[in-house]
Design an enzyme around this catalytic site. Structure first.
Site, PDB file in Angstrom:
ATOM      1  N   SER A 101     -23.496   8.495  15.392  1.00  0.00           N
ATOM      2  CA  SER A 101     -24.751   8.911  17.018  1.00  0.00           C
ATOM      3  C   SER A 101     -24.790  10.487  17.998  1.00  0.00           C
ATOM      4  O   SER A 101     -24.831  10.658  16.695  1.00  0.00           O
ATOM      5  CB  SER A 101     -24.639   7.580  17.987  1.00  0.00           C
ATOM      6  OG  SER A 101     -25.321   7.788  18.815  1.00  0.00           O
ATOM      7  N   ASP A 151     -34.630   1.694  14.260  1.00  0.00           N
ATOM      8  CA  ASP A 151     -33.709   2.360  15.907  1.00  0.00           C
ATOM      9  C   ASP A 151     -35.026   3.151  16.780  1.00  0.00           C
ATOM     10  O   ASP A 151     -35.115   4.020  16.492  1.00  0.00           O
ATOM     11  CB  ASP A 151     -32.965   3.465  14.950  1.00  0.00           C
ATOM     12  CG  ASP A 151     -31.883   3.683  15.438  1.00  0.00           C
ATOM     13  OD1 ASP A 151     -32.396   4.280  17.088  1.00  0.00           O
ATOM     14  OD2 ASP A 151     -30.574   4.374  15.120  1.00  0.00           O
ATOM     15  N   HIS A 182     -30.129   1.064  16.742  1.00  0.00           N
ATOM     16  CA  HIS A 182     -29.162   2.047  17.026  1.00  0.00           C
ATOM     17  C   HIS A 182     -27.873   1.995  16.358  1.00  0.00           C
ATOM     18  O   HIS A 182     -26.348   2.168  16.433  1.00  0.00           O
ATOM     19  CB  HIS A 182     -29.213   2.695  18.405  1.00  0.00           C
ATOM     20  CG  HIS A 182     -29.240   4.046  18.085  1.00  0.00           C
ATOM     21  ND1 HIS A 182     -29.006   4.917  17.349  1.00  0.00           N
ATOM     22  CD2 HIS A 182     -27.181   4.394  18.853  1.00  0.00           C
ATOM     23  CE1 HIS A 182     -28.317   6.151  18.175  1.00  0.00           C
ATOM     24  NE2 HIS A 182     -27.660   5.974  18.519  1.00  0.00           N
TER      25      HIS A 182
HETATM   26  C1  MLT Z   1     -27.310  12.184  21.439  1.00  0.00           C
HETATM   27  O1  MLT Z   1     -27.293  13.169  22.756  1.00  0.00           O
HETATM   28  O2  MLT Z   1     -26.287  12.755  20.466  1.00  0.00           O
HETATM   29  C2  MLT Z   1     -27.966  11.050  21.008  1.00  0.00           C
HETATM   30  O3  MLT Z   1     -29.125  10.632  22.237  1.00  0.00           O
HETATM   31  C3  MLT Z   1     -27.477  10.220  20.387  1.00  0.00           C
HETATM   32  C4  MLT Z   1     -26.428   9.299  21.967  1.00  0.00           C
HETATM   33  O4  MLT Z   1     -26.914   8.366  22.335  1.00  0.00           O
HETATM   34  O5  MLT Z   1     -25.191  10.283  21.704  1.00  0.00           O
END
Ligand code: MLT
Length: 200
Positions: A101, A151, A182
Site C-alpha cells: 500500500s 480493490d 485492498h
Molecule cells: C497512499 O496514501 O499511499 C494510499 O492511499 C494507500 C494508503 O492508504 O496508504
C-alpha cells in the site's frame, strides 16, 4: 530514518521492507521470511506521521498524494539506501523492495524517479505514484504487482496503468490478480514468492 537491519547472505539481494499506512518496520518481517529467509533485510519506518499513523509521504486526501512531499521523501529514502549500503556493507545495486500500500507507493516512486535505485520490487496493492513525468530507463528491473479486481483504492484500471507505464520504460512486470479488496492475502504472498524464486 528509523529502521532495522538483519544481516543475511550478501550474495543474495537485500530486501527493503516498506510498510503500509499506520505500520512499523516490524510489520513486513514475516513476508521477508517467506520470500527469502537468507537475504539481508533493511526495514524502514515511514518519516511522516498522519495523526499518529506512520507513512512514507504526505497525502492531501485518501488516494490523493502531496506530490512535492512524495518527491522529497523519495529522494530522502534513496539517500538513506546509499548510506545504509555503506554502513551495513551490502550491495546497493542488488536491492529488492517489498512494499504494501503506502510502502508500495514509495517503492513505485523510487522506480519512477531514480535509475537503478532498486533491482526489483514486489508491490502489494500499489497506485500510480505520479503522472506526466519521464521515467528513467528500467531495463533489467523486475516488478511483481499484486492487485485486486475489487480493490477500492488501487482500481483495476490503475493497476494496469502502472504495469503498462513500467513496461513501456523497459521493466519486466508480472501482474497478479486477487479478489480480496485492498487486503494482502496468503495466495498473493505465495505468488510473489514464486516470482522471486524465478527471478532472483
Ligand atoms: C497512499 O496514501 O499511499 C494510499 O492511499 C494507500 C494508503 O492508504 O496508504
Amino acid at each position: 530514518m528509523k529502521h532495522l537491519f538483519k544481516k543475511g547472505d550478501n550474495t543474495k539481494p537485500t530486501l527493503l521492507l516498506l510498510h503500509g499506512t499506520g505500520g512499523t518496520e516490524e510489520d513486513l518481517l514475516p513476508l521477508a521470511e517467506r520470500i527469502d529467509p537468507e537475504a539481508n533485510v533493511l526495514s524502514v519506518r515511514g518519516n511522516i506521521s498522519e495523526n499518529g499513523l506512520n507513512r512514507f509521504f504526505k497525502r492531501l486526501a485518501e488516494g490523493v498524494f502531496d506530490e512535492e512531499d512524495l518527491v522529497k521523501q523519495t529522494n530522502a529514502l534513496h539517500e538513506f539506501l546509499e548510506e545504509s549500503s555503506k554502513k551495513y556493507q551490502f550491495d546497493q545495486s542488488n536491492i529488492v523492495a517489498i512494499g504494501y500500500s503506502n510502502g508500495a507507493n514509495i517503492a513505485g516512486s523510487l522506480l519512477f524517479h531514480h535509475k537503478q535505485a532498486i533491482k526489483g520490487a514486489i508491490l502489494h496493492h500499489p497506485m500510480v505514484p505520479r503522472r506526466g513525468i519521464t521515467l528513467p530507463e528500467l531495463n533489467d528491473v523486475n516488478v511483481f504487482i499484486g492487485a485486486g479486481h475489487n480493490d477500492p483504492l488501487c482500481t483495476e484500471a490503475e493497476s494496469k496503468e502502472l504495469a503498462a507505464t513500467l513496461e513501456s520504460n523497459g521493466a519486466e512486470v508480472t501482474l497478479h490478480w486477487e479478489n480480496q479488496g485492498h487486503q494482502l492475502s496468503a495466495s498473493e504472498v505465495e505468488a510473489a514468492k514464486e516470482w522471486y524464486k524465478n527471478n532472483f
